[in-house]
Design a protein around this motif. Structure first.
Motif, PDB file in Angstrom:
ATOM      1  N   ARG A 245       0.846  -1.188   0.000  1.00  0.00           N
ATOM      2  CA  ARG A 245       0.000   0.000   0.000  1.00  0.00           C
ATOM      3  C   ARG A 245       0.883   1.240   0.000  1.00  0.00           C
ATOM      4  O   ARG A 245       1.888   1.300   0.721  1.00  0.00           O
ATOM      5  N   MET A 247       0.965   5.818  -1.135  1.00  0.00           N
ATOM      6  CA  MET A 247       0.218   7.030  -1.477  1.00  0.00           C
ATOM      7  C   MET A 247       1.045   7.870  -2.439  1.00  0.00           C
ATOM      8  O   MET A 247       2.274   7.917  -2.336  1.00  0.00           O
ATOM      9  N   THR A 256      -4.635   6.874  -2.432  1.00  0.00           N
ATOM     10  CA  THR A 256      -4.211   5.736  -1.616  1.00  0.00           C
ATOM     11  C   THR A 256      -4.380   4.486  -2.466  1.00  0.00           C
ATOM     12  O   THR A 256      -5.483   4.188  -2.921  1.00  0.00           O
ATOM     13  N   TYR A 288       1.788  12.713   3.599  1.00  0.00           N
ATOM     14  CA  TYR A 288       1.845  11.267   3.456  1.00  0.00           C
ATOM     15  C   TYR A 288       3.065  10.892   2.617  1.00  0.00           C
ATOM     16  O   TYR A 288       3.335  11.511   1.593  1.00  0.00           O
ATOM     17  N   PRO A 353       1.735   3.147   3.803  1.00  0.00           N
ATOM     18  CA  PRO A 353       2.130   4.554   3.888  1.00  0.00           C
ATOM     19  C   PRO A 353       2.528   4.996   5.290  1.00  0.00           C
ATOM     20  O   PRO A 353       2.166   4.381   6.295  1.00  0.00           O
TER      21      PRO A 353
END
Length: 585
Positions: A245, A247, A256, A288, A353
């Motif tokens: 995962r 961002m 995201t 982020y 993230p």
């Protein structure tokens, strides 16, 4: 379900009545019947192929050729055991052996019948049409009294004068083929309906998917046109690794994204679970980043240049292995942040993230966003949340944050890390234990730089780092000069150390740094520190510098006089809290 359309190619005309009779048993299916064997059967099929059939049914070599040439499923009409038994029972008495010749797929059931008859059954199965004359020549040499043939071998056998009989498909074999064809149509219709339902669900959901094949071409996408700026980023992150995962922020949008390798390793699918349009004034101090971003930042950090990881990784590893929130403190000059980044990279959450909340930059609007918005990183999951400079928060904001952490069980959804700048205006000896208890976190104390095992080599390494970033050749520091650096207490920690080494690099013209150079650098550093440090009777300011720096130091001094209370400091200065935040930055 729409009516199934089935094309039937009969290899001989005599089969057509049987086909039509069995077709009447399937009133909900549309059958089109053509005739032709091998090439002529293919021509017949192609002549009506524009009618969009779902399945093709045929027998023997014709079925094989159609399967090779057409894109549709091909179902073969098999000679069933009852049909073969019926034909073999018609063999006259006294016959010693019977030859069966034809395409192998027609004769597959014949081998099971040999034990039931008083004569031998010799099977001559072929895979290709050009093998047929050779098989029939062998049959002619063996002088069989009965030769049972499929359509193509029957024609050749008759020309050769052999006692040929045609293997005729009956209703049971045709019925079985039609049932299998209808089942294939139903499966295709169900699959098509499922695919359409999936597409409808994807289009109606908030999740966007983009799938790439291994050739980096898009296999599927419901990505909106205005979001296509992220496609190059997605292609660059194609992977066969486990789900990850991350961002990315492009053209004012924050995405995201989760990666998943396609089954069989045939590509990568990206699930974009949220796309928001940040209001910059609402997220001031919130950003982020991904593991790759953090690694890039750390590569450019002077702490990396002096190999601080050799000291800090041993501290970060235990903290990374346990889920409890941790407060990193004790260091000055950025070592606490460097250590916090190491905790993130060493943890199991490094594939997800990192949300960074810089408490020194939060405004009232961004604090409200952090605490109350459903888009806030406080209300997400499966990531790492780093609160930088927690000491910069007002005491009542820290209390509110600690309460929110406990009430929302934040630590069960996130890995939570705090850093305290450990400076003079950081968390006091009374505030630190209180916050640790309220936030339910452990404390990681980073030792002062004077105790680091890498310090004896830090100056030469930092000089090399500075040289690499400026294109200059790195000066050599004399052993006695390096010893003089090591003798210092470095109460200002790495900040003062880097300041002095940077001054030595900028001031050096001879290529060698001597003890006199180091003494001058230390003297300049102390003078600078004295100018920036408030005295007992007030605040001494170095006025020989830009106005913005002077205003910042004034704001800091007034804030210190009011024990960190920004509201009272702003009122004392006659400015708003927002203006005060701007001065402090």
């Amino acid at each position: 379900m729409a009516q199934a359309r089935i094309l039937v190619v009969a290899p001989y005309p005599e089969m057509v009545p049987e086909l039509k009779a069995v077709a009447e048993e399937f009133p909900d299916t549309d059958f089109s019947i053509e005739t032709g064997d091998i090439e002529s059967g293919l021509e017949s099929a192609l002549s009506v192929f524009h009618l969009n059939f779902d399945v093709v049914v045929s027998r023997g070599g014709t079925a094989q050729l159609l399967e090779d040439e057409l894109s549709l499923p091909v179902i073969e009409i098999e000679l069933t055991i009852p049909e073969l038994l019926r034909m073999l029972r018609e063999v006259p008495e006294g016959v010693d052996a019977v030859a069966l010749v034809g395409f192998r797929n027609v004769l597959r059931n014949a081998r099971e019948l040999d034990p039931f008859f008083p004569f031998d059954i010799d099977i001559y199965g072929v895979d290709f049409e050009d093998e047929m004359p050779g098989a029939l020549a062998d049959i002619a040499r063996n002088d069989y009294e009965v030769v049972l043939c499929d359509v193509r071998s029957y024609t050749i056998a008759c020309d050769m004068g052999l006692p040929a009989h045609l293997l005729v498909s009956g209703k049971s074999g045709i019925r079985d083929a039609f049932e299998r064809a209808v089942a294939v149509c139903e499966q295709q219709a169900s699959l098509a309906a499922g695919n359409q339902l999936l597409r409808d669900i994807l289009q109606a959901s908030d999740v966007t998917f983009v799938a790439f094949g291994n050739d980096r071409r898009i296999v599927f996408s419901n990505l909106a046109a205005h979001d296509r700026a992220i496609l190059p980023d997605l292609q660059a992150r194609m992977t066969s690794a486990p789900p990850k995962r991350f961002m990315i922020q492009r053209e004012g949008l924050l995405y995201t994204i989760t990666t998943n390798p396609l089954s069989g390793g045939d590509g990568t699918v990206f699930a974009i679970t949220s796309v928001i349009t940040p209001n910059e004034s609402r997220i001031t101090g919130i950003q982020y980043k991904n593991a790759d971003d953090i690694r890039t930042e750390m590569q450019a950090d002077p702490l990396h240049a002096i190999q601080a990881e050799l000291v800090l990784e041993a501290l970060a590893q235990p903290a990374a292995a346990q889920p409890k929130p941790v407060l990193v403190t004790g260091a000055k000059g950025g070592a606490e942040l460097f250590c916090a980044k190491l905790i993130y990279l060493l943890s199991e959450q490094a594939s997800r993230p990192l949300a960074i909340v810089d408490c020194s930059l939060l405004t009232e609007r961004s604090w409200d966003f952090l605490m109350n918005s459903h888009r806030s990183p406080l209300y997400g999951s499966n990531a790492t949340l780093l609160f930088r400079k927690i000491d910069a928060l007002d005491a009542h904001w820290r209390t509110q944050l600690a309460a929110t952490i406990n009430q929302t069980q934040l630590a069960k959804r996130y890995r939570v890390i705090f850093t305290d700048s450990a400076s003079a205006d950081g968390l006091s000896a009374q505030e630190l234990p209180a916050f640790v208890e309220a936030a339910g976190c452990s404390t990681l104390m980073v030792p002062p730089v004077r105790t680091w095992s890498v310090l004896p080599f830090a100056a030469p390494r930092y000089l090399t780092f500075l040289a690499g970033s400026t294109g200059r050749e790195a000066p050599v520091i004399a052993p006695q000069a390096n010893d003089l650096l090591l003798e210092q207490g470095w109460e200002g920690d790495v900040t003062e150390f880097f300041w002095v080494v940077k001054w030595l690099f900028a001031a050096n013209t001879s290529g060698i740094i001597t003890t006199n150079d180091v003494a001058d650098g230390l003297s300049n550093m102390r003078r600078y520190s004295e100018k920036a440090t408030p005295s007992e009777g007030g605040t001494q300011l170095d006025l020989d510098r830009p106005l913005v720096e002077i205003n910042r130091d004034i704001a800091r001094a007034v804030l210190a006089q009011h024990d960190g209370n920004k509201s009272r400091a702003a009122k004392s200065l006659g400015i708003s809290r927002t203006t005060l935040y701007g001065l402090l930055q």
